[in-house]
Design a protein around this motif. Structure first.
Motif, PDB file in Angstrom:
ATOM      1  N   ARG A 109       0.811  -1.229   0.000  1.00 20.17           N
ATOM      2  CA  ARG A 109       0.000   0.000   0.000  1.00 20.17           C
ATOM      3  C   ARG A 109       0.839   1.272   0.000  1.00 20.17           C
ATOM      4  O   ARG A 109       0.330   2.340   0.342  1.00 20.17           O
ATOM      5  N   ASN A 110       2.114   1.146  -0.382  1.00 21.59           N
ATOM      6  CA  ASN A 110       2.982   2.306  -0.496  1.00 21.59           C
ATOM      7  C   ASN A 110       2.396   3.259  -1.552  1.00 21.59           C
ATOM      8  O   ASN A 110       2.281   2.899  -2.730  1.00 21.59           O
ATOM      9  N   LYS A 111       2.043   4.470  -1.142  1.00 17.00           N
ATOM     10  CA  LYS A 111       1.345   5.380  -2.051  1.00 17.00           C
ATOM     11  C   LYS A 111       2.235   5.880  -3.181  1.00 17.00           C
ATOM     12  O   LYS A 111       1.735   6.190  -4.277  1.00 17.00           O
ATOM     13  N   LYS A 153       2.172  14.107   2.841  1.00 21.51           N
ATOM     14  CA  LYS A 153       1.359  12.967   3.255  1.00 21.51           C
ATOM     15  C   LYS A 153       2.247  11.788   3.645  1.00 21.51           C
ATOM     16  O   LYS A 153       3.334  11.612   3.070  1.00 21.51           O
ATOM     17  N   PRO A 154       1.790  10.954   4.573  1.00 24.51           N
ATOM     18  CA  PRO A 154       2.551   9.739   4.897  1.00 24.51           C
ATOM     19  C   PRO A 154       2.443   8.721   3.769  1.00 24.51           C
ATOM     20  O   PRO A 154       1.384   8.584   3.150  1.00 24.51           O
ATOM     21  N   VAL A 155       3.547   8.036   3.493  1.00 21.91           N
ATOM     22  CA  VAL A 155       3.556   7.019   2.442  1.00 21.91           C
ATOM     23  C   VAL A 155       2.580   5.898   2.778  1.00 21.91           C
ATOM     24  O   VAL A 155       1.909   5.349   1.902  1.00 21.91           O
ATOM     25  N   TYR A 156       2.518   5.557   4.050  1.00 22.01           N
ATOM     26  CA  TYR A 156       1.532   4.583   4.530  1.00 22.01           C
ATOM     27  C   TYR A 156       0.623   5.304   5.514  1.00 22.01           C
ATOM     28  O   TYR A 156       1.095   5.920   6.461  1.00 22.01           O
ATOM     29  N   SER A 200      13.007  13.532   8.614  1.00 22.79           N
ATOM     30  CA  SER A 200      14.030  12.724   9.271  1.00 22.79           C
ATOM     31  C   SER A 200      13.418  11.726  10.259  1.00 22.79           C
ATOM     32  O   SER A 200      14.139  10.969  10.907  1.00 22.79           O
ATOM     33  N   SER A 201      12.104  11.728  10.392  1.00 24.40           N
ATOM     34  CA  SER A 201      11.439  10.804  11.307  1.00 24.40           C
ATOM     35  C   SER A 201      11.449   9.394  10.721  1.00 24.40           C
ATOM     36  O   SER A 201      11.777   9.179   9.550  1.00 24.40           O
ATOM     37  N   GLN A 202      11.051   8.431  11.529  1.00 18.99           N
ATOM     38  CA  GLN A 202      11.035   7.043  11.082  1.00 18.99           C
ATOM     39  C   GLN A 202       9.948   6.793  10.051  1.00 18.99           C
ATOM     40  O   GLN A 202      10.008   5.827   9.290  1.00 18.99           O
ATOM     41  N   ARG A 203       8.964   7.656  10.003  1.00 16.34           N
ATOM     42  CA  ARG A 203       7.867   7.498   9.061  1.00 16.34           C
ATOM     43  C   ARG A 203       8.200   8.198   7.753  1.00 16.34           C
ATOM     44  O   ARG A 203       8.734   9.314   7.748  1.00 16.34           O
ATOM     45  N   ASP A 204       7.899   7.564   6.623  1.00 19.29           N
ATOM     46  CA  ASP A 204       8.188   8.144   5.315  1.00 19.29           C
ATOM     47  C   ASP A 204       7.032   9.034   4.861  1.00 19.29           C
ATOM     48  O   ASP A 204       5.853   8.690   5.029  1.00 19.29           O
ATOM     49  N   TYR A 205       7.398  10.160   4.235  1.00 22.35           N
ATOM     50  CA  TYR A 205       6.407  11.103   3.722  1.00 22.35           C
ATOM     51  C   TYR A 205       6.702  11.424   2.261  1.00 22.35           C
ATOM     52  O   TYR A 205       7.822  11.235   1.780  1.00 22.35           O
ATOM     53  N   PHE A 206       5.679  11.934   1.576  1.00 21.54           N
ATOM     54  CA  PHE A 206       5.889  12.400   0.210  1.00 21.54           C
ATOM     55  C   PHE A 206       5.171  13.729   0.010  1.00 21.54           C
ATOM     56  O   PHE A 206       4.319  14.139   0.814  1.00 21.54           O
ATOM     57  N   LEU A 207       5.539  14.427  -1.058  1.00 21.55           N
ATOM     58  CA  LEU A 207       4.965  15.726  -1.389  1.00 21.55           C
ATOM     59  C   LEU A 207       4.013  15.561  -2.570  1.00 21.55           C
ATOM     60  O   LEU A 207       4.295  14.806  -3.501  1.00 21.55           O
ATOM     61  N   GLN A 208       2.925  16.292  -2.520  1.00 19.79           N
ATOM     62  CA  GLN A 208       1.958  16.173  -3.615  1.00 19.79           C
ATOM     63  C   GLN A 208       1.316  17.521  -3.924  1.00 19.79           C
ATOM     64  O   GLN A 208       0.979  18.304  -3.024  1.00 19.79           O
ATOM     65  N   GLU A 320      -6.421   8.958  -4.162  1.00 19.89           N
ATOM     66  CA  GLU A 320      -5.988   7.832  -3.332  1.00 19.89           C
ATOM     67  C   GLU A 320      -6.834   6.605  -3.625  1.00 19.89           C
ATOM     68  O   GLU A 320      -7.987   6.716  -4.042  1.00 19.89           O
ATOM     69  N   VAL A 321      -6.249   5.434  -3.404  1.00 19.02           N
ATOM     70  CA  VAL A 321      -7.002   4.184  -3.485  1.00 19.02           C
ATOM     71  C   VAL A 321      -7.026   3.546  -2.094  1.00 19.02           C
ATOM     72  O   VAL A 321      -6.003   3.489  -1.412  1.00 19.02           O
ATOM     73  N   ASN A 322      -8.192   3.114  -1.684  1.00 21.46           N
ATOM     74  CA  ASN A 322      -8.376   2.418  -0.414  1.00 21.46           C
ATOM     75  C   ASN A 322      -8.640   0.952  -0.713  1.00 21.46           C
ATOM     76  O   ASN A 322      -9.616   0.621  -1.395  1.00 21.46           O
ATOM     77  N   PHE A 323      -7.776   0.074  -0.227  1.00 24.58           N
ATOM     78  CA  PHE A 323      -7.912  -1.351  -0.527  1.00 24.58           C
ATOM     79  C   PHE A 323      -8.879  -2.055   0.422  1.00 24.58           C
ATOM     80  O   PHE A 323      -9.106  -3.245   0.292  1.00 24.58           O
ATOM     81  N   ARG A 324      -9.437  -1.332   1.370  1.00 19.98           N
ATOM     82  CA  ARG A 324     -10.523  -1.841   2.188  1.00 19.98           C
ATOM     83  C   ARG A 324     -11.473  -0.674   2.419  1.00 19.98           C
ATOM     84  O   ARG A 324     -11.411   0.019   3.422  1.00 19.98           O
ATOM     85  N   ASP A 325     -12.371  -0.463   1.475  1.00 13.92           N
ATOM     86  CA  ASP A 325     -13.332   0.626   1.602  1.00 13.92           C
ATOM     87  C   ASP A 325     -14.268   0.298   2.772  1.00 13.92           C
ATOM     88  O   ASP A 325     -14.897  -0.762   2.785  1.00 13.92           O
ATOM     89  N   LEU A 326     -14.365   1.205   3.733  1.00 10.88           N
ATOM     90  CA  LEU A 326     -15.236   0.958   4.883  1.00 10.88           C
ATOM     91  C   LEU A 326     -16.721   1.146   4.552  1.00 10.88           C
ATOM     92  O   LEU A 326     -17.579   0.785   5.346  1.00 10.88           O
ATOM     93  N   ARG A 327     -17.021   1.737   3.405  1.00 10.94           N
ATOM     94  CA  ARG A 327     -18.366   1.752   2.817  1.00 10.94           C
ATOM     95  C   ARG A 327     -19.377   2.655   3.509  1.00 10.94           C
ATOM     96  O   ARG A 327     -20.434   2.937   2.949  1.00 10.94           O
ATOM     97  N   TYR A 328     -19.070   3.114   4.740  1.00 13.11           N
ATOM     98  CA  TYR A 328     -20.116   3.812   5.482  1.00 13.11           C
ATOM     99  C   TYR A 328     -20.472   5.170   4.891  1.00 13.11           C
ATOM    100  O   TYR A 328     -21.502   5.752   5.252  1.00 13.11           O
ATOM    101  N   SER A 329     -19.633   5.706   3.984  1.00 10.76           N
ATOM    102  CA  SER A 329     -19.975   6.990   3.371  1.00 10.76           C
ATOM    103  C   SER A 329     -21.280   6.893   2.576  1.00 10.76           C
ATOM    104  O   SER A 329     -22.059   7.852   2.539  1.00 10.76           O
ATOM    105  N   PHE A 330     -21.528   5.737   1.961  1.00  9.75           N
ATOM    106  CA  PHE A 330     -22.756   5.563   1.176  1.00  9.75           C
ATOM    107  C   PHE A 330     -23.978   5.545   2.096  1.00  9.75           C
ATOM    108  O   PHE A 330     -24.995   6.183   1.810  1.00  9.75           O
ATOM    109  N   ARG A 331     -23.863   4.829   3.203  1.00  6.56           N
ATOM    110  CA  ARG A 331     -24.979   4.794   4.163  1.00  6.56           C
ATOM    111  C   ARG A 331     -25.186   6.171   4.775  1.00  6.56           C
ATOM    112  O   ARG A 331     -26.326   6.621   4.968  1.00  6.56           O
TER     113      ARG A 331
END
Length: 369
Positions: A109-111, A153-156, A200-208, A320-331
């Motif tokens: 899921r690396n963006k 944004k965070p890569v993950y 420089s943190s342990q978490r990877d980020y990207f620019l968009q 963005e792509v979500n590989f597990r859509d929680l679906r509640y936005s439709f409800r």
């Protein structure tokens, strides 16, 4: 006689809530209602209930007679709809055993990687924001000379957490806004220190590149598009709903106080001179193309929630792509048929996969995409 059982692989806390009658983002009864309609029997289970040695699962099925969930032990279902994201050795082993019969498979899921995969499709390139790897913050001034705003944004990550928006104020300073809506005016040196610390943190980020999103009643919005494989093994649109950012907010995520509104309502308001059906058709084509492209790298990919932005000129952009859509936005938006579609189509696809099973190899014949 073919096994018409389909596994629904969920996280342990979610399974516990379901059988305890507690609310969760999974509307589990819809799996069983849809299964009854098309002639398959779902079983809910978690990784703890999966025994690869005995080749069986211990899970729960709904009993209409008893009006409650009953525990059931049965052979590993021939098809499993995976609704968890966390990787594990057991899940990897299951994926090797079932192949594309486990949908969605474990996916990287690396963006940044997702962006690179989509860049390979020339048709998608005009709809992809300028996206760059974050290092020491040096690309930020250059990007702000090109675009009115950029996002870090965070890569993950998901639900909009840890996202920053940066805009140049025009007087040598910068406006920094967090995902929670907090704003700060910074000097060039202050911004440089903040970026250095983040990159420089342990978490990877990207620019968009920031997209100047169209607005609904003064607030920016994007669209959640549910794209799933269905009864013929082909990608189809299960539903589209608008997600509107809160007042003075920068994110449309419902988890960040965004609001779900029917897509046609929002598009008609934002683009009064255009037919919302034409806009939705353009968005649907783009969404199908995105999923077909990602499927080339992940053959078992079959269920996604896409975030598609629309700029103020009416051009769609992939966010963005979500590989597990929680679906509640439709409800939440009152789009109950779309909400039901997001459960029905995966069950139809599961039945399709069962029907394509070949006994001699234990694999599936090549399916149409």
């Amino acid at each position: 006689m073919e096994n018409l059982s389909v596994g629904i692989l969920l996280g342990s806390p979610v399974v516990h809530k379901i059988i305890s009658g507690k609310p969760t983002y999974e509307k589990a009864e819809l799996y069983f209602e849809c299964g009854q309609r098309i002639g398959i029997v779902p079983i809910l289970f978690d990784l703890k209930g999966l025994d690869l040695v005995k080749e069986q699962v211990s899970g729960f099925v709904w009993s209409p007679t008893n009006k409650r969930y009953l525990q059931s032990v049965q052979p590993i279902p021939p098809v499993i709809h995976k609704r968890i994201l966390s990787p594990s050795p057991k899940l990897a082993a299951l994926s090797r055993q079932l192949g594309r019969r486990l949908f969605n498979p474990p996916i990287n899921r690396n963006k940044l990687r997702i962006h690179e995969l989509l860049q390979q499709n020339a048709r998608l390139q005009p709809h992809l924001p300028d996206t760059r790897k974050g290092s020491d913050g040096n690309p930020v001034p250059e990007m702000l000379r090109q675009y009115p705003a950029i996002f870090i944004k965070p890569v993950y990550g998901s639900l909009g957490h840890s996202i920053l928006k940066i805009e140049a104020t025009g007087d040598g300073r910068y406006l920094l806004q967090s995902h929670q809506g907090k704003k700060r005016i910074l000097s060039k040196d202050q911004l440089k220190r903040i970026l250095a610390k983040r990159f420089s943190s342990q978490r990877d980020y990207f620019l968009q590149q920031g997209i100047p999103l169209a607005k609904y009643r003064g607030s920016p919005f994007d669209l959640r598009v549910s794209v799933q494989k269905g009864e013929e093994g082909r990608w189809k649109i299960s539903g589209v709903v608008a997600k509107v950012a809160p007042r003075r907010g920068i994110l449309t995520n419902l988890a960040q106080n965004g609001k779900a509104v029917p897509a046609k309502t929002v598009l008609s308001h934002a683009f009064p001179g255009r037919n919302p059906e034409d806009l939705l058709e353009m968005i649907n084509r783009l969404s199908l193309d995105i999923c077909q492209t990602l499927e080339k790298a992940h053959p078992g990919f079959a269920d996604a929630g896409l975030d598609i932005g629309i700029d103020q000129k009416g051009k769609p952009w992939f966010i963005e792509v979500n590989f597990r859509d929680l679906r509640y936005s439709f409800r939440s938006a009152g789009e109950y048929q779309m909400f039901q579609n997001t459960y029905l189509n995966p069950m139809c696809y599961a039945k399709f996969l069962i029907s394509r099973r070949t006994v001699k190899s234990g694999r599936f014949e090549r399916t149409h995409r």
